[in-house]
Enzyme design. Structure first.
Site, PDB file in Angstrom:
ATOM      1  N   ASP A  31      35.336  -8.190   6.563  1.00 44.12           N
ATOM      2  CA  ASP A  31      34.961  -9.570   6.276  1.00 44.12           C
ATOM      3  C   ASP A  31      33.740  -9.665   5.366  1.00 44.12           C
ATOM      4  O   ASP A  31      32.941  -8.733   5.257  1.00 44.12           O
ATOM      5  CB  ASP A  31      34.612 -10.300   7.575  1.00 44.12           C
ATOM      6  CG  ASP A  31      35.815 -10.632   8.426  1.00 44.12           C
ATOM      7  OD1 ASP A  31      36.916 -10.144   8.118  1.00 44.12           O
ATOM      8  OD2 ASP A  31      35.642 -11.374   9.402  1.00 44.12           O
ATOM      9  N   HIS A  60      32.914  -5.287   8.544  1.00 47.97           N
ATOM     10  CA  HIS A  60      32.360  -6.095   7.453  1.00 47.97           C
ATOM     11  C   HIS A  60      31.994  -5.212   6.264  1.00 47.97           C
ATOM     12  O   HIS A  60      31.513  -4.091   6.448  1.00 47.97           O
ATOM     13  CB  HIS A  60      31.114  -6.850   7.927  1.00 47.97           C
ATOM     14  CG  HIS A  60      31.379  -7.831   9.029  1.00 47.97           C
ATOM     15  ND1 HIS A  60      31.517  -7.445  10.348  1.00 47.97           N
ATOM     16  CD2 HIS A  60      31.550  -9.178   9.008  1.00 47.97           C
ATOM     17  CE1 HIS A  60      31.758  -8.514  11.098  1.00 47.97           C
ATOM     18  NE2 HIS A  60      31.790  -9.574  10.309  1.00 47.97           N
TER      19      HIS A  60
END
Length: 270
Positions: free
Chosen positions: A70, A224
């Site tokens: 992400d 992430h």
């Protein structure tokens, strides 16, 4: 074949199907309190209530997992792409629209190398607090759709809400627009471990340990590639995890293949 035999065959096939089915989808990893993320019970309720639109894991027990990243793209993303190319692993990126516009060459590279790209809002707000006047869609989702259209030539059919927050009305709206919400069943909490540990090696080992402990068939794993003080520990953990998970018999896939759902949104007039 008589009625009795046909009925018996149906029951046998049904039983075999049930034996391979998972329990209702749920978040496997511990929840970190007081850090502003959606609670597991909310994820699990919405996954059950909106099956086919809101997902936290795959439906079966295949030893395949979907690694997802992400918040990017960022300056850290090329090193991650180098690793994934070397290991021949395809992943799913949920990226912010503002970063898609800032790093167009990274977007095009990821797409050319076979990764799947999806919408993670434009600037990472809590979407569930932006209901009035459709602001959540117009200012966050649609702007990101247009950013992908400009840079990559398509609009994603998958999205992930920042922090995991969507209200039920928003999920229904996504369904009406032909989009799916993709959450997660294994949260690496890489952002938290990087924040807690100033040494990259320690943060990486924490991230790695979480995924090793809680990985499961058809998991969707949250990591992430942007934010905080950088994502080097996440990349280090990914480098260690890929061979380990292969040794455990796992294969890697993208979210769309895991769930058998579209990657690109159908645009009227096409």
């Amino acid at each position: 074949m008589g009625i009795f035999n046909r009925t018996l065959l149906i029951l046998i096939l049904w039983s075999l199907g049930q034996a391979g089915a998972q329990t209702p989808p749920h978040l496997r990893t511990p929840f970190i309190e007081d850090w502003g993320q959606v609670k597991p019970e909310t994820l699990e309720r919405q996954a059950k209530a909106f099956a086919g639109t809101f997902f936290i894991e795959g439906p079966g027990d295949r030893k395949e997992i979907a690694l997802t990243f992400d918040d990017g793209p960022s300056d850290d993303t090329p090193a991650l792409l180098d690793l994934l190319k070397k290991e021949n692993v395809k992943v799913t990126f949920f990226w912010q629209g503002q970063n898609v516009l800032q790093y167009p060459e990274i977007v095009r590279r990821a797409l050319a190398e076979g990764h799947v790209l999806a919408n993670h809002s434009f600037s990472h707000p809590n979407l569930s607090k932006m209901e009035d006047g459709g602001m959540w869609w117009d200012y966050q989702m649609e702007r990101t759709q247009q950013a992908f259209q400009k840079v990559a030539g398509f609009q994603p059919a998958m999205m992930r809400p920042p922090y995991g927050f969507l209200n039920d009305k928003q999920i229904k709206s996504l369904r009406d627009k032909g989009m799916t919400a993709i959450l997660w069943s294994v949260d690496s909490a890489d952002w938290f471990h990087i924040w807690q540990n100033s040494q990259d090696e320690m943060a990486s080992s924490k991230i790695e340990a979480v995924i090793k402990q809680y990985i499961h068939p058809e998991a969707i794993v949250l990591m992430h590639d942007s934010g905080g003080r950088g994502r080097k520990p996440t990349i280090m953990a990914t480098k260690a995890l890929i061979p380990y998970l292969r040794q455990q018999g796992y294969g890697f896939t993208t979210v769309d293949r895991l769930l058998n759902i579209p990657v690109r949104q159908a645009i009227s007039g096409e």
